[in-house]
Design a protein around this motif. Structure first.
Motif, PDB file in Angstrom:
ATOM      1  N   GLY A   1      13.764  44.461  55.386  1.00 54.28           N
ATOM      2  CA  GLY A   1      12.495  43.542  54.982  1.00 54.28           C
ATOM      3  C   GLY A   1      12.967  41.891  54.422  1.00 54.28           C
ATOM      4  N   PRO A   2      12.310  41.365  53.846  1.00 56.10           N
ATOM      5  CA  PRO A   2      12.379  39.873  53.363  1.00 56.10           C
ATOM      6  C   PRO A   2      13.891  39.791  52.596  1.00 56.10           C
ATOM      7  CG  PRO A   2      10.291  40.508  53.032  1.00 56.10           C
ATOM      8  CD  PRO A   2      10.960  42.017  53.385  1.00 56.10           C
ATOM      9  N   GLY A   3      14.082  40.993  51.739  1.00 54.44           N
ATOM     10  CA  GLY A   3      15.338  41.027  50.785  1.00 54.44           C
ATOM     11  C   GLY A   3      16.501  41.103  51.736  1.00 54.44           C
ATOM     12  N   ALA A   4      16.614  41.868  52.803  1.00 53.91           N
ATOM     13  CA  ALA A   4      17.560  41.743  53.587  1.00 53.91           C
ATOM     14  C   ALA A   4      17.654  40.664  54.621  1.00 53.91           C
ATOM     15  CB  ALA A   4      17.492  43.346  54.530  1.00 53.91           C
ATOM     16  N   ALA A   5      16.770  40.002  54.904  1.00 53.54           N
ATOM     17  CA  ALA A   5      16.965  38.863  55.693  1.00 53.54           C
ATOM     18  C   ALA A   5      17.302  37.969  54.884  1.00 53.54           C
ATOM     19  CB  ALA A   5      15.345  38.519  56.216  1.00 53.54           C
ATOM     20  N   TYR A   6      16.996  37.732  53.446  1.00 50.65           N
ATOM     21  CA  TYR A   6      17.623  36.691  52.681  1.00 50.65           C
ATOM     22  C   TYR A   6      19.340  36.867  52.373  1.00 50.65           C
ATOM     23  CZ  TYR A   6      18.687  34.250  48.367  1.00 50.65           C
ATOM     24  OH  TYR A   6      19.489  33.706  47.124  1.00 50.65           O
ATOM     25  N   ALA A   7      19.380  37.844  52.103  1.00 52.35           N
ATOM     26  CA  ALA A   7      20.982  38.411  52.092  1.00 52.35           C
ATOM     27  C   ALA A   7      21.710  37.786  53.234  1.00 52.35           C
ATOM     28  CB  ALA A   7      21.037  39.792  51.332  1.00 52.35           C
ATOM     29  N   LEU A   8      21.190  38.594  54.462  1.00 51.08           N
ATOM     30  CA  LEU A   8      21.846  38.473  55.470  1.00 51.08           C
ATOM     31  C   LEU A   8      22.213  37.121  56.069  1.00 51.08           C
ATOM     32  CD1 LEU A   8      20.639  41.807  57.350  1.00 51.08           C
ATOM     33  CD2 LEU A   8      22.916  41.310  56.421  1.00 51.08           C
ATOM     34  N   GLY A   9      21.056  36.289  55.934  1.00 48.65           N
ATOM     35  CA  GLY A   9      21.004  35.053  56.250  1.00 48.65           C
ATOM     36  C   GLY A   9      21.775  34.030  55.126  1.00 48.65           C
ATOM     37  N   SER A  10      21.825  34.377  53.931  1.00 48.69           N
ATOM     38  CA  SER A  10      22.738  33.677  53.109  1.00 48.69           C
ATOM     39  C   SER A  10      24.281  33.840  53.327  1.00 48.69           C
ATOM     40  CB  SER A  10      22.384  34.152  51.592  1.00 48.69           C
ATOM     41  OG  SER A  10      21.189  33.610  51.052  1.00 48.69           O
ATOM     42  N   LEU A  11      24.342  35.068  53.729  1.00 50.56           N
ATOM     43  CA  LEU A  11      25.993  35.231  53.994  1.00 50.56           C
ATOM     44  C   LEU A  11      26.108  34.707  55.544  1.00 50.56           C
ATOM     45  CD1 LEU A  11      26.160  39.241  53.107  1.00 50.56           C
ATOM     46  CD2 LEU A  11      27.210  37.153  51.908  1.00 50.56           C
ATOM     47  N   ARG A  12      25.380  34.805  56.336  1.00 50.84           N
ATOM     48  CA  ARG A  12      25.763  34.162  57.562  1.00 50.84           C
ATOM     49  C   ARG A  12      25.798  32.602  57.360  1.00 50.84           C
ATOM     50  NH1 ARG A  12      22.263  34.318  63.345  1.00 50.84           N
ATOM     51  NH2 ARG A  12      24.177  33.586  64.648  1.00 50.84           N
ATOM     52  N   THR A  89      28.696  56.628  43.102  1.00 51.04           N
ATOM     53  CA  THR A  89      28.497  55.564  42.208  1.00 51.04           C
ATOM     54  C   THR A  89      27.843  54.340  42.932  1.00 51.04           C
ATOM     55  OG1 THR A  89      30.105  56.383  40.455  1.00 51.04           O
ATOM     56  CG2 THR A  89      29.197  54.263  40.185  1.00 51.04           C
ATOM     57  N   VAL A  90      26.836  53.719  42.244  1.00 52.37           N
ATOM     58  CA  VAL A  90      26.262  52.445  42.804  1.00 52.37           C
ATOM     59  C   VAL A  90      26.076  51.741  41.509  1.00 52.37           C
ATOM     60  CG1 VAL A  90      23.998  51.422  43.595  1.00 52.37           C
ATOM     61  CG2 VAL A  90      24.791  53.887  44.478  1.00 52.37           C
ATOM     62  N   ALA A  91      26.906  50.596  41.589  1.00 54.94           N
ATOM     63  CA  ALA A  91      27.105  49.606  40.544  1.00 54.94           C
ATOM     64  C   ALA A  91      26.423  48.303  40.963  1.00 54.94           C
ATOM     65  CB  ALA A  91      28.484  49.266  40.334  1.00 54.94           C
ATOM     66  N   TRP A  92      25.562  47.626  40.180  1.00 56.19           N
ATOM     67  CA  TRP A  92      24.861  46.426  40.418  1.00 56.19           C
ATOM     68  C   TRP A  92      24.845  45.585  39.215  1.00 56.19           C
ATOM     69  CZ3 TRP A  92      21.780  47.908  44.706  1.00 56.19           C
ATOM     70  CH2 TRP A  92      21.281  47.073  45.359  1.00 56.19           C
ATOM     71  N   GLY A  93      25.268  44.429  39.719  1.00 55.95           N
ATOM     72  CA  GLY A  93      25.467  43.539  38.758  1.00 55.95           C
ATOM     73  C   GLY A  93      24.158  42.887  38.206  1.00 55.95           C
ATOM     74  N   THR A  94      24.179  42.433  36.821  1.00 56.69           N
ATOM     75  CA  THR A  94      22.810  42.182  36.666  1.00 56.69           C
ATOM     76  C   THR A  94      22.430  40.590  36.619  1.00 56.69           C
ATOM     77  OG1 THR A  94      23.836  41.585  34.425  1.00 56.69           O
ATOM     78  CG2 THR A  94      22.892  43.790  34.348  1.00 56.69           C
ATOM     79  N   ARG A  95      23.677  39.900  36.965  1.00 51.08           N
ATOM     80  CA  ARG A  95      23.292  38.717  37.610  1.00 51.08           C
ATOM     81  C   ARG A  95      23.557  38.249  39.079  1.00 51.08           C
ATOM     82  NH1 ARG A  95      26.391  34.734  33.357  1.00 51.08           N
ATOM     83  NH2 ARG A  95      25.383  33.154  34.789  1.00 51.08           N
ATOM     84  N   ASP A  96      23.081  39.269  39.778  1.00 51.68           N
ATOM     85  CA  ASP A  96      23.295  39.339  41.361  1.00 51.68           C
ATOM     86  C   ASP A  96      22.364  38.343  41.937  1.00 51.68           C
ATOM     87  OD1 ASP A  96      23.307  39.850  43.907  1.00 51.68           O
ATOM     88  OD2 ASP A  96      23.855  41.874  43.552  1.00 51.68           O
ATOM     89  N   LEU A  97      22.580  37.485  42.429  1.00 55.06           N
ATOM     90  CA  LEU A  97      21.610  36.573  43.056  1.00 55.06           C
ATOM     91  C   LEU A  97      21.372  36.630  44.578  1.00 55.06           C
ATOM     92  CD1 LEU A  97      22.302  33.351  40.845  1.00 55.06           C
ATOM     93  CD2 LEU A  97      20.509  35.082  40.422  1.00 55.06           C
TER      94      LEU A  97
END
Length: 142
Positions: A1-12, A89-97
């Motif tokens: 969805g949009p979240g994946a598109a944002y993350a993948l686009g940002s990395l690209r 274990t799934v670890a998630w940063g509280t300041r993950d942008l």
């Protein structure tokens, strides 16, 4: 969805930027402002990274041979019907942008048997924010 598109686009975008810079990445990473511009989505305090670590991370982004294939595959990947046979274990940063907090809640729903840990004050790549905490988390999983 949009979240994946944002993350993948940002990395690209980040990878394309680094490819464009070529051997000049050290010019970007030598200043706290440059490190902040390069890693604002990934680290909670990118200005505190060493210039060497930041430059190495940028160069590794370009050298990653499976980057594009993984990015393409991630666009359609869906985690469904998966029950891990080993401790997870799934670890998630509280300041993950890069991957917003609501995705951590989704991960908890998709992997209810996993241990879910909030990494306070850490970004998407918590190893640069709190290496001691991450080392402890890795050695205590099991």
């Amino acid at each position: 969805g949009p979240g994946a598109a944002y993350a993948l686009g940002s990395l690209r975008f980040a990878r394309t930027m680094v490819q464009t810079l070529g051997p000049r990445t050290a010019r970007l990473t030598r200043s706290p402002l440059g490190r902040t511009l390069a890693f604002w989505q990934l680290a909670a305090r990118p200005w505190q990274m060493t210039a060497e670590a930041a430059d190495g991370a940028l160069r590794n982004l370009v050298r990653s041979p499976g980057f594009e294939a993984t990015r393409r595959a991630a666009r359609t990947y869906r985690l469904t019907g998966f029950t891990p046979s080993v401790p997870v274990t799934v670890a998630w940063g509280t300041r993950d942008l890069l991957t917003p907090r609501h995705q951590a809640h989704r991960a908890a729903q998709l992997l209810p048997a996993a241990r879910h840990v909030r990494l306070r004050g850490c970004g998407h790549s918590p190893m640069s924010d709190n290496p001691g905490r991450i080392a402890h988390l890795l050695t205590s999983t099991g």
